[in-house]
Design a protein around this motif. Structure first.
Motif, PDB file in Angstrom:
ATOM      1  N   THR A  84      19.005 -21.520   7.057  1.00  0.00           N
ATOM      2  CA  THR A  84      20.192 -22.052   8.202  1.00  0.00           C
ATOM      3  C   THR A  84      20.684 -20.400   8.415  1.00  0.00           C
ATOM      4  OG1 THR A  84      20.763 -24.164   7.256  1.00  0.00           O
ATOM      5  CG2 THR A  84      22.277 -22.781   8.752  1.00  0.00           C
ATOM      6  N   ARG A  85      21.280 -19.678   7.650  1.00  0.00           N
ATOM      7  CA  ARG A  85      21.501 -18.367   8.055  1.00  0.00           C
ATOM      8  C   ARG A  85      20.387 -17.480   8.755  1.00  0.00           C
ATOM      9  NH1 ARG A  85      23.576 -18.349   2.782  1.00  0.00           N
ATOM     10  NH2 ARG A  85      21.775 -17.064   1.910  1.00  0.00           N
ATOM     11  N   ARG A  86      19.197 -17.761   8.341  1.00  0.00           N
ATOM     12  CA  ARG A  86      18.158 -16.684   9.010  1.00  0.00           C
ATOM     13  C   ARG A  86      17.999 -17.386  10.474  1.00  0.00           C
ATOM     14  NH1 ARG A  86      12.903 -17.208  10.358  1.00  0.00           N
ATOM     15  NH2 ARG A  86      12.703 -19.410   9.611  1.00  0.00           N
ATOM     16  N   LEU A  87      17.955 -18.524  10.742  1.00  0.00           N
ATOM     17  CA  LEU A  87      17.670 -19.288  12.013  1.00  0.00           C
ATOM     18  C   LEU A  87      18.971 -18.999  12.837  1.00  0.00           C
ATOM     19  CD1 LEU A  87      16.129 -22.644  11.183  1.00  0.00           C
ATOM     20  CD2 LEU A  87      15.089 -20.591  11.900  1.00  0.00           C
ATOM     21  N   VAL A  88      20.182 -19.025  12.388  1.00  0.00           N
ATOM     22  CA  VAL A  88      21.284 -18.561  13.178  1.00  0.00           C
ATOM     23  C   VAL A  88      21.320 -17.315  13.591  1.00  0.00           C
ATOM     24  CG1 VAL A  88      23.831 -18.382  13.358  1.00  0.00           C
ATOM     25  CG2 VAL A  88      22.800 -20.354  12.215  1.00  0.00           C
ATOM     26  N   ALA A  89      21.031 -16.520  12.564  1.00  0.00           N
ATOM     27  CA  ALA A  89      20.963 -14.863  13.075  1.00  0.00           C
ATOM     28  C   ALA A  89      19.893 -14.845  14.114  1.00  0.00           C
ATOM     29  CB  ALA A  89      20.824 -14.167  11.697  1.00  0.00           C
ATOM     30  N   LYS A  90      18.800 -15.308  14.050  1.00  0.00           N
ATOM     31  CA  LYS A  90      17.699 -15.201  15.263  1.00  0.00           C
ATOM     32  C   LYS A  90      18.109 -15.667  16.575  1.00  0.00           C
ATOM     33  CE  LYS A  90      12.938 -15.978  15.520  1.00  0.00           C
ATOM     34  NZ  LYS A  90      11.626 -16.451  14.886  1.00  0.00           N
ATOM     35  N   LEU A  91      18.915 -16.756  16.677  1.00  0.00           N
ATOM     36  CA  LEU A  91      19.674 -17.355  17.729  1.00  0.00           C
ATOM     37  C   LEU A  91      20.305 -16.429  18.139  1.00  0.00           C
ATOM     38  CD1 LEU A  91      19.717 -21.039  17.078  1.00  0.00           C
ATOM     39  CD2 LEU A  91      18.166 -19.927  18.573  1.00  0.00           C
ATOM     40  N   GLN A  92      21.321 -16.018  17.534  1.00  0.00           N
ATOM     41  CA  GLN A  92      22.265 -14.691  17.903  1.00  0.00           C
ATOM     42  C   GLN A  92      21.759 -13.558  18.434  1.00  0.00           C
ATOM     43  OE1 GLN A  92      24.823 -14.446  14.113  1.00  0.00           O
ATOM     44  NE2 GLN A  92      26.169 -16.384  14.811  1.00  0.00           N
ATOM     45  N   ALA A  93      20.921 -13.161  17.679  1.00  0.00           N
ATOM     46  CA  ALA A  93      20.008 -11.864  18.135  1.00  0.00           C
ATOM     47  C   ALA A  93      19.452 -12.102  19.518  1.00  0.00           C
ATOM     48  CB  ALA A  93      18.948 -11.497  17.333  1.00  0.00           C
ATOM     49  N   GLY A 127      21.151 -13.624  22.014  1.00  0.00           N
ATOM     50  CA  GLY A 127      22.075 -13.814  22.876  1.00  0.00           C
ATOM     51  C   GLY A 127      22.868 -14.985  23.050  1.00  0.00           C
ATOM     52  N   HIS A 128      22.549 -16.076  21.943  1.00  0.00           N
ATOM     53  CA  HIS A 128      23.136 -17.346  21.849  1.00  0.00           C
ATOM     54  C   HIS A 128      24.455 -17.592  20.962  1.00  0.00           C
ATOM     55  CE1 HIS A 128      20.035 -18.938  23.984  1.00  0.00           C
ATOM     56  NE2 HIS A 128      19.061 -18.426  23.266  1.00  0.00           N
ATOM     57  N   THR A 129      25.322 -18.296  21.329  1.00  0.00           N
ATOM     58  CA  THR A 129      26.496 -18.781  20.477  1.00  0.00           C
ATOM     59  C   THR A 129      26.281 -19.945  19.829  1.00  0.00           C
ATOM     60  OG1 THR A 129      27.929 -17.541  22.070  1.00  0.00           O
ATOM     61  CG2 THR A 129      28.845 -19.157  20.328  1.00  0.00           C
ATOM     62  N   VAL A 130      26.319 -19.914  18.329  1.00  0.00           N
ATOM     63  CA  VAL A 130      25.770 -20.915  17.836  1.00  0.00           C
ATOM     64  C   VAL A 130      27.045 -21.689  17.045  1.00  0.00           C
ATOM     65  CG1 VAL A 130      24.375 -21.629  15.770  1.00  0.00           C
ATOM     66  CG2 VAL A 130      23.725 -19.816  17.207  1.00  0.00           C
TER      67      VAL A 130
END
Length: 422
Positions: free
Chosen positions: A401-410, A412-415
């Motif tokens: 979960t942390r990996r996928l959230v970090a990827k979306l944030q990179a 430019g998305h707010t998760v």
């Protein structure tokens, strides 16, 4: 270095002559003496050499593996000598030191290594396994010859403007064979030839009518006739070899049945695996890693100054390598652990558009298969499928979960995360 074997001998093998060096207790500077002789490679002379060594009290004999030339020497020593151990050693492990460039000097160097226990023998299969190996390897060559002959037949048809394989899946189908036979017999009309199509091929008659109109001449007919006769001859040889393989595999039927439980391995491939590594795999290969290294399907080691560098895999058993790669391609067509392993490594190395990634991944699958083969043969239990979700089950949910959230944030998305239970 400490001498482990008081009376030992080494043989440098050639096609016509062998050089023998014997190390015995004696009055030399180190309390040892060396005796050197040469013998012709006629089997009767080799038997005499074996008896001469036995008469000297030799207990251990070693020789470099030199392909087929080392086999008569090995069998003569086994059958006519009384030795504790006869080793056939990988030549790459006993390379000569610079400056010793004669056969007798090679034998002298080899016997020095042997008396100190620095040599390890290669795998020499029992006689029945060796016989099956010879037959199966020859079958592989005949199948390759048949494939080449079919390609030559296709080239003749292409030269004549006959495009059967542009419409049909192969020129060797029953329909394709009937059409080629009719061309050889003198029929040149495309629509008439197309009517020889059978089964599903009949739906392609309009295309076949155009594909079968060309410039097929008398010399094309002669070449096609010769190619077809040769293909028939090779196919008859393959059938005869298949019958022989089945007869040879009767004592190993239970082992072969175990191997066929592995995805991608059929009865013929199972017989080929047994012929290469034997039925009692623990006897020479103490663990799966040893077998994978011997096969040449594991990475090499290259470490210097505490740094590990990329290293090519060793050559190993090329016959078994090609067989396992072929089996691996078949295995990844089926859902399961091996297909998931293949997908995981293809994506790791560049994705499915990269041919290099797919080739590297299939070698990983082949390595996994040789490890599975060792465990199946060593335990006597059939293959246990781990499942297509084997790798996903091993993931830590929180970490993923942390990996996928970090990827979306990179990106430019707010998760914002919401529990599924809520």
């Amino acid at each position: 270095m400490q001498v482990l074997y008081q009376r030992c001998a080494a043989v440098d093998v050639g096609k016509d002559v062998i050089a023998v060096a014997v190390r015995l207790p004696g009055d030399g500077p180190d309390g040892r003496q060396i005796i050197k002789r040469t013998f012709k490679t006629f089997f009767g002379v080799l038997a005499e050499a074996a008896r001469w060594l036995s008469g000297l009290g030799v207990t251990h004999v070693a020789m470099e593996a030199t392909g087929i030339y080392s086999m008569p020497v090995y069998h003569a020593l086994i059958e006519h000598g009384d030795f504790t151990q006869v080793l056939v050693c990988n030549a790459g492990h006993v390379k000569n030191v610079p400056g010793r460039k004669t056969d007798l000097a090679d034998a002298g160097w080899l016997v020095h290594l042997l008396e100190c226990g620095l040599l390890a023998g290669s795998f020499i299969p029992p006689a029945d396994i060796k016989a099956a190996r010879d037959v199966i390897r020859y079958r592989t060559k005949i199948v390759q010859s048949r494939t080449s002959e079919v390609q030559r037949l296709g080239n003749v048809l292409q030269d004549a403007g006959i495009k059967i394989d542009s419409v049909a899946s192969s020129i060797t189908t029953k329909s394709g064979r009937a059409m080629i036979e009719a061309l050889i017999d003198g029929e040149r009309r495309g629509p008439v030839l197309a009517e020889l199509a059978k089964g599903k091929m009949r739906s392609k008659i309009p295309d076949l009518s155009m594909a079968l109109e060309g410039r097929f001449g008398d010399h094309h007919a002669l070449m096609c006739r010769l190619h077809l006769d040769h293909i028939d001859h090779l196919q008859a040889m393959i059938t005869r070899l298949d019958d022989q393989i089945e007869a040879m595999m009767v004592p190993f039927q239970s082992r072969r049945d175990l191997l066929t439980t592995i995805p991608g391995i059929g009865p013929l491939a199972g017989a080929a695996v047994i012929s290469e590594i034997g039925a009692d795999v623990r006897e020479f290969f103490p663990d799966a890693a040893h077998l994978a290294s011997w096969t040449g399907l594991c990475p090499g080691n290259h470490e210097s100054a505490g740094k590990r560098r990329s290293a090519r895999r060793r050559h190993g058993n090329e016959h078994l390598q090609s067989l396992l790669v072929e089996c691996a391609w078949a295995a990844v067509r089926h859902e399961g652990y091996l297909r998931s392993l293949y997908h995981r490594h293809v994506m790791k190395w560049g994705g499915y558009r990269s041919q290099t990634a797919k080739k590297k991944a299939i070698v990983v699958v082949a390595h996994a298969m040789i490890v599975i083969i060792w465990h199946v043969l060593a335990t006597g239990k059939p293959y246990d499928e781990l499942g297509a979700d084997y790798f996903t089950q091993r993931l830590d949910p929180e970490r993923e979960t942390r990996r996928l959230v970090a990827k979306l944030q990179a990106l430019g998305h707010t998760v914002t995360l919401q529990s599924a239970a809520a």
